[in-house]
Scaffold this active site. Structure first.
Site, PDB file in Angstrom:
ATOM      1  N   THR A 284      70.250  37.320  81.151  1.00 37.93           N
ATOM      2  CA  THR A 284      69.530  38.395  81.835  1.00 37.93           C
ATOM      3  C   THR A 284      69.709  38.207  83.335  1.00 37.93           C
ATOM      4  O   THR A 284      69.505  37.105  83.850  1.00 37.93           O
ATOM      5  CB  THR A 284      68.035  38.394  81.489  1.00 37.93           C
ATOM      6  OG1 THR A 284      67.878  38.668  80.087  1.00 37.93           O
ATOM      7  CG2 THR A 284      67.294  39.464  82.282  1.00 37.93           C
ATOM      8  N   PHE A 286      68.478  39.023  87.084  1.00 37.32           N
ATOM      9  CA  PHE A 286      67.317  39.422  87.856  1.00 37.32           C
ATOM     10  C   PHE A 286      67.735  39.636  89.310  1.00 37.32           C
ATOM     11  O   PHE A 286      68.616  38.932  89.814  1.00 37.32           O
ATOM     12  CB  PHE A 286      66.228  38.341  87.821  1.00 37.32           C
ATOM     13  CG  PHE A 286      65.647  38.086  86.454  1.00 37.32           C
ATOM     14  CD1 PHE A 286      64.416  38.618  86.093  1.00 37.32           C
ATOM     15  CD2 PHE A 286      66.315  37.300  85.527  1.00 37.32           C
ATOM     16  CE1 PHE A 286      63.865  38.381  84.853  1.00 37.32           C
ATOM     17  CE2 PHE A 286      65.780  37.047  84.276  1.00 37.32           C
ATOM     18  CZ  PHE A 286      64.548  37.594  83.931  1.00 37.32           C
TER      19      PHE A 286
END
Length: 416
Positions: A284, A286
């Protein structure tokens, strides 16, 4: 207070040049010139606090202390702490905090002494891990929703915000992209986190007793194959750790949560299985947001990324023309993402039909202060009805492992 152009220009020429997303965007219509000239063009500094001194740093940048209204008062800090203890920040809590502290603007002009980093979720969420890894000197500030994190940063309740923008399995988080246009914040960094999902239950629960699996929609999508094999119902909640927190507080027998090992530890849950995501290389990304743009040194040799959003005009080949401004200058494009324009999602064509009106988010390799990047953006501005630089910052060159970040942490949640 008047600043002489000659003095500012002399100080600027004596030091390395800088450029920011805000200053470079305003110069796109002019000829390329050293980024430091943006400082030399300052003529007046207005709206300064009474008695505040204006200073010029060694880099030639003019520094004005923030007005008293942006100071963090003790009562504000206590109010934020109480909000976190009662479940995290919400939009209503932020409004109450600001209403209380605005009444004290004339009573204090102290500077903020502590730093906070807002994230979406509760302690134990993957976003908390990303926030503490990206901003290790900041305290993590949990927020109920993505927009609450934007509000906390915009209203000076936090100094940074760390929010997910895309996952290697679930794709882009569109809500964050939409909020970037609504709030005038800047991308100043990024971090990629390797996700390791765990199936957690109340102590003593067996896998065959599970009837429902709860987690964030992205986590449910990332573990789709595993959940299908279990043949159980799914329930989406606001975040991964929030699912574990809810099951623990309500003692929901027969329910399981998908979250991190830290979330299981914080809420007294038992881990039945680990690494249950469909793809073991589950990452992921960010982004780190700030009220001020990142200042790029011209001689900084680190790889940089520049993020831009733009719209297109009517007619055939408009997207080709827009992307050609980068290809012609050998600027590599890492990503392109399209989203319907929220204010006017539909366009009426000459034939009477309607089509979607899109915004395009593009990630490019290079610094904003590079001459070829500024020339490309100036060219794009001639083509696109709307264009905005979201940020220019050093690229993340590695992948942070959740377990490595968790090592050495205190047992309790690292929050306000």
């Amino acid at each position: 207070m008047r600043l002489h152009r000659r003095a500012a220009a002399g100080a600027c020429n004596a030091r390395p040049r800088h450029c920011t997303a805000s200053t470079a965007a305003t110069r796109l219509a002019s000829q390329p010139r050293p980024a430091c000239h943006a400082v030399a063009s300052v003529q007046h500094v207005s709206n300064s606090p009474a008695g505040a001194s204006v200073s010029m740093s060694r880099t030639g940048r003019v520094t004005v202390p923030p007005p008293p209204g942006f100071a963090r008062f003790n009562s504000e800090r206590d109010a934020v702490a109480k909000a976190v203890e009662s479940g995290g920040l919400t939009s209503d809590k932020i409004a109450d905090i600001r209403k209380t502290t605005v009444e004290q603007l004339g009573a204090s002009s102290g500077r903020r002494s502590d730093k906070k980093c807002a994230y979406q979720g509760v302690p134990g969420a993957y976003s908390e891990v990303a926030a503490l890894s990206a901003c290790p000197t900041h305290e993590a500030l949990p927020c109920e929703q993505f927009e609450v994190a934007f509000q906390a940063l915009s209203q000076w309740l936090s100094d940074r915000a760390v929010l997910p923008v895309e996952n290697s399995l679930g794709g882009s988080i569109h809500a964050v992209y939409d909020l970037m246009l609504r709030y005038r914040l800047h991308m100043v960094g990024e971090i990629s986190l390797k996700i390791n999902h765990c199936l957690v239950v109340l102590p003593g629960t067996k896998k065959e007793d599970i009837t429902t699996v709860m987690s964030h929609p992205q986590a449910l999508a990332q573990c789709d194959g595993y959940i299908r094999a279990m043949n159980v119902a799914r329930e989406a909640v606001d975040d991964t750790a929030g699912a574990a927190q809810m099951i623990s507080r309500k003692q929901m027998v027969g329910c399981a949560a998908i979250c991190s090992s830290r979330g299981a530890e914080l809420y007294g849950m038992e881990i039945l299985d680990q690494g249950i995501q469909d793809d073991k290389d589950n990452l992921t990304r960010f982004v780190i947001l700030s009220r001020d743009p990142y200042i790029t040194e011209v001689n900084d040799s680190r790889p940089h990324k520049t993020s831009v959003v733009f719209s297109l005009g009517d007619g055939p080949g408009q997207l080709f023309r827009a992307l050609a401004v980068f290809a012609l200058r050998d600027i590599d494009m890492l990503k392109i993402e399209s989203r319907p324009l929220r204010d006017s999602p539909l366009l009426t064509e000459a034939t009477g039909g309607q089509r979607f009106n899109y915004l395009f988010y593009v990630d490019l390799v290079g610094k904003l202060c590079d001459v070829k990047m500024q020339n490309a953006l100036r060219h794009l501005e001639e083509i696109a009805p709307f264009m905005r630089v979201l940020g220019s910052f050093p690229s993340d060159q590695g992948h942070t492992n959740v377990d490595s970040v968790l090592q050495g942490w205190d047992k309790g949640p690292n929050t306000v």
